[in-house]
Design an enzyme around this catalytic site. Structure first.
Site, PDB file in Angstrom:
ATOM      1  N   THR A  53      -0.081  13.972  -9.111  1.00  0.00           N
ATOM      2  CA  THR A  53       0.942  14.800  -8.493  1.00  0.00           C
ATOM      3  C   THR A  53       0.971  16.185  -9.145  1.00  0.00           C
ATOM      4  OG1 THR A  53       2.257  12.815  -8.173  1.00  0.00           O
ATOM      5  CG2 THR A  53       3.410  14.909  -7.997  1.00  0.00           C
ATOM      6  N   THR A 103       5.828  13.243 -12.476  1.00  0.00           N
ATOM      7  CA  THR A 103       4.513  12.725 -12.101  1.00  0.00           C
ATOM      8  C   THR A 103       4.322  11.384 -12.793  1.00  0.00           C
ATOM      9  OG1 THR A 103       2.115  13.019 -12.309  1.00  0.00           O
ATOM     10  CG2 THR A 103       3.485  14.179 -13.918  1.00  0.00           C
ATOM     11  N   GLY A 104       4.053  10.351 -12.024  1.00  0.00           N
ATOM     12  CA  GLY A 104       3.904   9.041 -12.636  1.00  0.00           C
ATOM     13  C   GLY A 104       3.739   7.947 -11.611  1.00  0.00           C
ATOM     14  N   ARG A 156       2.547   3.867   2.521  1.00  0.00           N
ATOM     15  CA  ARG A 156       3.208   3.918   1.210  1.00  0.00           C
ATOM     16  C   ARG A 156       3.635   5.331   0.846  1.00  0.00           C
ATOM     17  NH1 ARG A 156       2.371   6.753  -3.884  1.00  0.00           N
ATOM     18  NH2 ARG A 156       3.269   5.450  -5.536  1.00  0.00           N
ATOM     19  N   VAL A 157       4.850   5.462   0.300  1.00  0.00           N
ATOM     20  CA  VAL A 157       5.374   6.739  -0.180  1.00  0.00           C
ATOM     21  C   VAL A 157       5.884   6.536  -1.603  1.00  0.00           C
ATOM     22  CG1 VAL A 157       7.134   8.517   0.136  1.00  0.00           C
ATOM     23  CG2 VAL A 157       6.013   7.509   2.129  1.00  0.00           C
ATOM     24  N   GLY A 158       5.548   7.457  -2.496  1.00  0.00           N
ATOM     25  CA  GLY A 158       6.007   7.377  -3.879  1.00  0.00           C
ATOM     26  C   GLY A 158       7.235   8.224  -4.126  1.00  0.00           C
ATOM     27  N   ASP A 159       7.397   8.648  -5.372  1.00  0.00           N
ATOM     28  CA  ASP A 159       8.615   9.370  -5.751  1.00  0.00           C
ATOM     29  C   ASP A 159       8.575  10.855  -5.429  1.00  0.00           C
ATOM     30  OD1 ASP A 159       6.602   9.483  -7.854  1.00  0.00           O
ATOM     31  OD2 ASP A 159       8.091  10.548  -9.045  1.00  0.00           O
TER      32      ASP A 159
END
Length: 313
Positions: free
Chosen positions: A178, A229-230, A206-209
Site C-alpha cells: 500500500t 499499510t499492513g 476482497r477489500v482491505g483496510d
C-alpha cells in the site's frame, strides 16, 4: 510565526531485508520515494491544500511499477487489476473512497472526486466506474497496469495456494505494498490519503483496510492524520487509524506514544503485521512498524528530508 508545513509518505511495510535488496532496486525505490515526498511538499510550499499535497505524493507512487498501487498493482485470482483508495481532509472531516475499481490510472484522484463532487463517501466496483465516467475520467487499458513481476507473483501464489505477498523470489515481496501520504498545510489543515492494489491472488472482491476511513486512513484538524499499510483484515478489525486518533484525542497521548501503542499492542499480538505514518497538528511526524522495514520518506517542519527503508534506520 508562520504555520509549519510537513509531509510524510509510505510505500508499504513488511519483511524487507538488506541481504536480499539489490543496489539497483534500492536506488530506484529511494529515488521514487524522494520524488513522491517532494511532489507533495512543493504543493505545501506554494500555500496549497494538504489534501492536494497528499494526492500529488500518492500519484507519483501510483505511476511507478515499484509499488502495489496504480501501475504496479498486484493481480487477482482472475488475473485482473482491482484497486482501492481513500482520502480524508481534516477541516470538515470530509472523506472519499473507492474499492474494486478498474482502468483508472490514479485511483486516489477518483477517491478525491467522490469526496468533493458526490454526496457519498464510499463507492465500489461498477458504481464507482459509472461515477468516474460521469465525471469525465479517462480509462486506460488494463495492460497499462500489468507488469511481468506481478504475473510471476500471481503464478507463484496460485501454485502454493496462497493469497498474499510472500515466498516470492523478489526481495521485498513479503510486504504489504500500500502507498500513502499525510500532510499539514499553511492553513493548519491535516489530510491523509492511501492507495493500493490489494493482495496477490485475492478472490471474491476482497477489500482491505486502505479505502476504509478509520482503518486505513484518518485525518482531523487539531489532532492527527494517519495512513496505514499492513495485513488489511487485522487493520480493519482494530480500526488502526481511528484508534490512534482516539488515543490522542481522549488520552492526550502524543503522536509517537499513540502510534507505538497501536502498532505494537493488540494489533501485533493478534498477528497484524505492518506499519503507519502519522502527523500531528504541530507537524510532528512518526513512523511506526512491527515489521523489518517500511518504505518511507518525510520532509519535516524545518525542511529536512529523510528517505528510509529499514526499521533500524
Amino acid at each position: 510565526m508562520h504555520q509549519p508545513i510537513s509531509i510524510a509518505i509510505h510505500g508499504g511495510a513488511g519483511t524487507i531485508l538488506r541481504e536480499n535488496m539489490s543496489d539497483e532496486l534500492k536506488k530506484a525505490v529511494l529515488d521514487t520515494l524522494e520524488e513522491s515526498v517532494r511532489a507533495g511538499y512543493s504543493v505545501l510550499t506554494l500555500g496549497g491544500d494538504a489534501g492536494d499535497a497528499t494526492i500529488a505524493a500518492v500519484k507519483v507512487m501510483e505511476d511507478s511499477p515499484l509499488f502495489n498501487a496504480g501501475k504496479g498493482s498486484v493481480l487477482t485470482h482472475e488475473e485482473r487489476i482491482e484497486m482501492d483508495a481513500s482520502i480524508m481532509h481534516g477541516k470538515h472531516l470530509n472523506a472519499g473512497a473507492v474499492a474494486g475499481i478498474k482502468g483508472i490510472k490514479n485511483p486516489i484522484e477518483l477517491a478525491n472526486t467522490v469526496m468533493k463532487k458526490s454526496n457519498h463517501v464510499f463507492l465500489i466496483a461498477d458504481g464507482a466506474q459509472r461515477f468516474a465516467e460521469s465525471q469525465g475520467f479517462d480509462f486506460v487499458d488494463e495492460s497499462y497496469f500489468i507488469t511481468q513481476r506481478r504475473v510471476e507473483q500471481l503464478n507463484s501464489m496460485k501454485e502454493k495456494g496462497l493469497f498474499a505477498l510472500s515466498e516470492s523470489k523478489y526481495p521485498d515481496d513479503r510486504k504489504h505494498g500500500t502507498v500513502g501520504a499525510v500532510a499539514l498545510d499553511m492553513q493548519g489543515n491535516l489530510a491523509a490519503a492511501t492507495s493500493t492494489g490489494g493482495v496477490t491472488n485475492k478472490k471474491y472482491g476482497r477489500v482491505g483496510d486502505s479505502p476504509i476511513i478509520g482503518a486505513g486512513t484518518h485525518a482531523e484538524n487539531g489532532n492527527v492524520a494517519v495512513s496505514t499499510t499492513g495485513v488489511g483484515e487485522f487493520f480493519i478489525r482494530k480500526q488502526v487509524a481511528g484508534d490512534l486518533a482516539a488515543r490522542m484525542r481522549y488520552l492526550n497521548e502524543d503522536v509517537h506514544t499513540a502510534a507505538e501503542h497501536v502498532i505494537h499492542g493488540e494489533l501485533e499480538a493478534m498477528g497484524g503485521e505492518g506499519g503507519l505514518i502519522a502527523l500531528d497538528a504541530t507537524g510532528d511526524i512518526h513512523f511506526a512498524m512491527n515489521s523489518s522495514g517500511m518504505y518511507r520518506a518525510a520532509i519535516d517542519i524545518y525542511g529536512n528530508v529523510s528517505v528510509k527503508i529499514y526499521a533500524d534506520e
